[in-house]
Design a protein around this motif. Structure first.
Motif, PDB file in Angstrom:
ATOM      1  N   VAL A 110      36.710  45.382  38.115  1.00 53.28           N
ATOM      2  CA  VAL A 110      36.013  45.277  36.827  1.00 53.28           C
ATOM      3  C   VAL A 110      36.979  44.975  35.687  1.00 53.28           C
ATOM      4  O   VAL A 110      36.562  44.467  34.637  1.00 53.28           O
ATOM      5  N   ILE A 111      38.268  45.290  35.868  1.00 54.01           N
ATOM      6  CA  ILE A 111      39.258  44.899  34.853  1.00 54.01           C
ATOM      7  C   ILE A 111      40.231  43.874  35.449  1.00 54.01           C
ATOM      8  O   ILE A 111      41.389  43.790  35.050  1.00 54.01           O
ATOM      9  N   ALA A 112      39.713  43.118  36.408  1.00 53.70           N
ATOM     10  CA  ALA A 112      40.431  41.972  36.987  1.00 53.70           C
ATOM     11  C   ALA A 112      41.703  42.352  37.727  1.00 53.70           C
ATOM     12  O   ALA A 112      42.663  41.564  37.779  1.00 53.70           O
ATOM     13  N   VAL A 113      41.732  43.536  38.321  1.00 54.24           N
ATOM     14  CA  VAL A 113      42.836  43.876  39.207  1.00 54.24           C
ATOM     15  C   VAL A 113      42.627  43.123  40.515  1.00 54.24           C
ATOM     16  O   VAL A 113      41.531  43.121  41.077  1.00 54.24           O
ATOM     17  N   GLY A 114      43.671  42.488  41.007  1.00 55.46           N
ATOM     18  CA  GLY A 114      43.528  41.629  42.181  1.00 55.46           C
ATOM     19  C   GLY A 114      43.483  42.402  43.483  1.00 55.46           C
ATOM     20  O   GLY A 114      44.304  42.165  44.372  1.00 55.46           O
ATOM     21  N   GLU A 115      42.516  43.315  43.606  1.00 59.52           N
ATOM     22  CA  GLU A 115      42.405  44.088  44.847  1.00 59.52           C
ATOM     23  C   GLU A 115      41.601  43.286  45.874  1.00 59.52           C
ATOM     24  O   GLU A 115      41.221  42.143  45.639  1.00 59.52           O
ATOM     25  N   LEU A 116      41.331  43.903  47.006  1.00 56.98           N
ATOM     26  CA  LEU A 116      40.750  43.194  48.144  1.00 56.98           C
ATOM     27  C   LEU A 116      39.395  42.569  47.828  1.00 56.98           C
ATOM     28  O   LEU A 116      39.149  41.400  48.149  1.00 56.98           O
ATOM     29  N   PHE A 117      38.507  43.331  47.214  1.00 51.24           N
ATOM     30  CA  PHE A 117      37.159  42.825  46.980  1.00 51.24           C
ATOM     31  C   PHE A 117      37.171  41.637  46.020  1.00 51.24           C
ATOM     32  O   PHE A 117      36.435  40.671  46.206  1.00 51.24           O
TER      33      PHE A 117
END
Length: 221
Positions: free
Chosen positions: A168-175
């Motif tokens: 939701v804050i554009a962290v480049g996690e897996l999803f």
């Protein structure tokens, strides 16, 4: 199918999502490292007899458990920089939000575990000449650990899935990586691949807690 019937394409997809997987594992591990000790401290403060100590902790737990984690991520990422006067790294904001949120849940789990220990256990420690700290660490805490194992495992499993909220804050996690790949290829298969990764992680978590449960089976309530 674009990936599942094409091993080479599937491996290429997994490679493209590698950074997202690393970010997800980072959020997961850092949250546990910070939230579990903080949860124990909050549990002890919540059990303090003085209202000036336990009431602020009770309010904190109410807010953390009573508002969406997504909202807390937004609040920390956008509000904290206003207070500090400097920007906060997206990953740092995510880990901070997750740690504060899960610490509240762990605090109530630990508090319930400690309150379930009979008073006689504390008295037995005193009879043996143990200090309050020695009684807590050598008599009470081992029993609490066994009693809270199941609810803690449930929270850890939930944490694996909640890491997807970091996008939701554009962290480049897996999803987020899976969504980007899905948009690029016009295929939903990357989302299913991400789902398989979450399932694999939770499988490992489940096996780990099953192992701990067997190791603690020597102690019978």
């Amino acid at each position: 199918m674009r990936y599942f019937n094409n091993p080479a394409a599937f491996l290429q997809l997994v490679a493209s999502m590698r950074d997202g997987m690393v970010s997800t594992l980072t959020i997961f591990a850092a949250t546990l490292i910070f939230s579990i000790p903080l949860g124990m401290v909050l549990a002890l403060l919540r059990m303090n007899r003085h209202r000036v100590v336990n009431m602020p902790v009770a309010l904190y737990i109410l807010v953390m458990r009573g508002t969406p984690l997504m909202l807390q991520i937004f609040a920390i990422y956008f509000a904290v920089p206003m207070l500090l006067g400097s920007n906060l790294d997206r990953m740092a904001a995510t880990i901070l939000a997750f740690s504060l949120n899960y610490a509240a849940y762990f605090a109530e789990i630990f508090r319930g575990g400690m309150m379930s220990i009979p008073v006689g256990q504390h008295e037995a420690g005193q009879v043996l000449g143990l200090t309050r700290m020695q009684t807590f660490f050598h008599v009470v805490l081992p029993q609490v650990a066994k009693r809270v194992l199941l609810p803690v495992s449930n929270e850890v499993i939930t944490l694996v899935k909640d890491t997807s909220l970091a996008n939701v804050i554009a962290v480049g996690e897996l999803f987020r990586a899976a969504k980007n790949e899905s948009s690029r290829t016009a295929s939903v298969e990357p989302l299913f691949v991400a789902g398989l990764f979450y399932l694999l992680m939770n499988g490992v978590v489940t096996l780990f807690f099953s192992f701990l449960n067997r190791r603690m089976a020597y102690y019978k309530d």
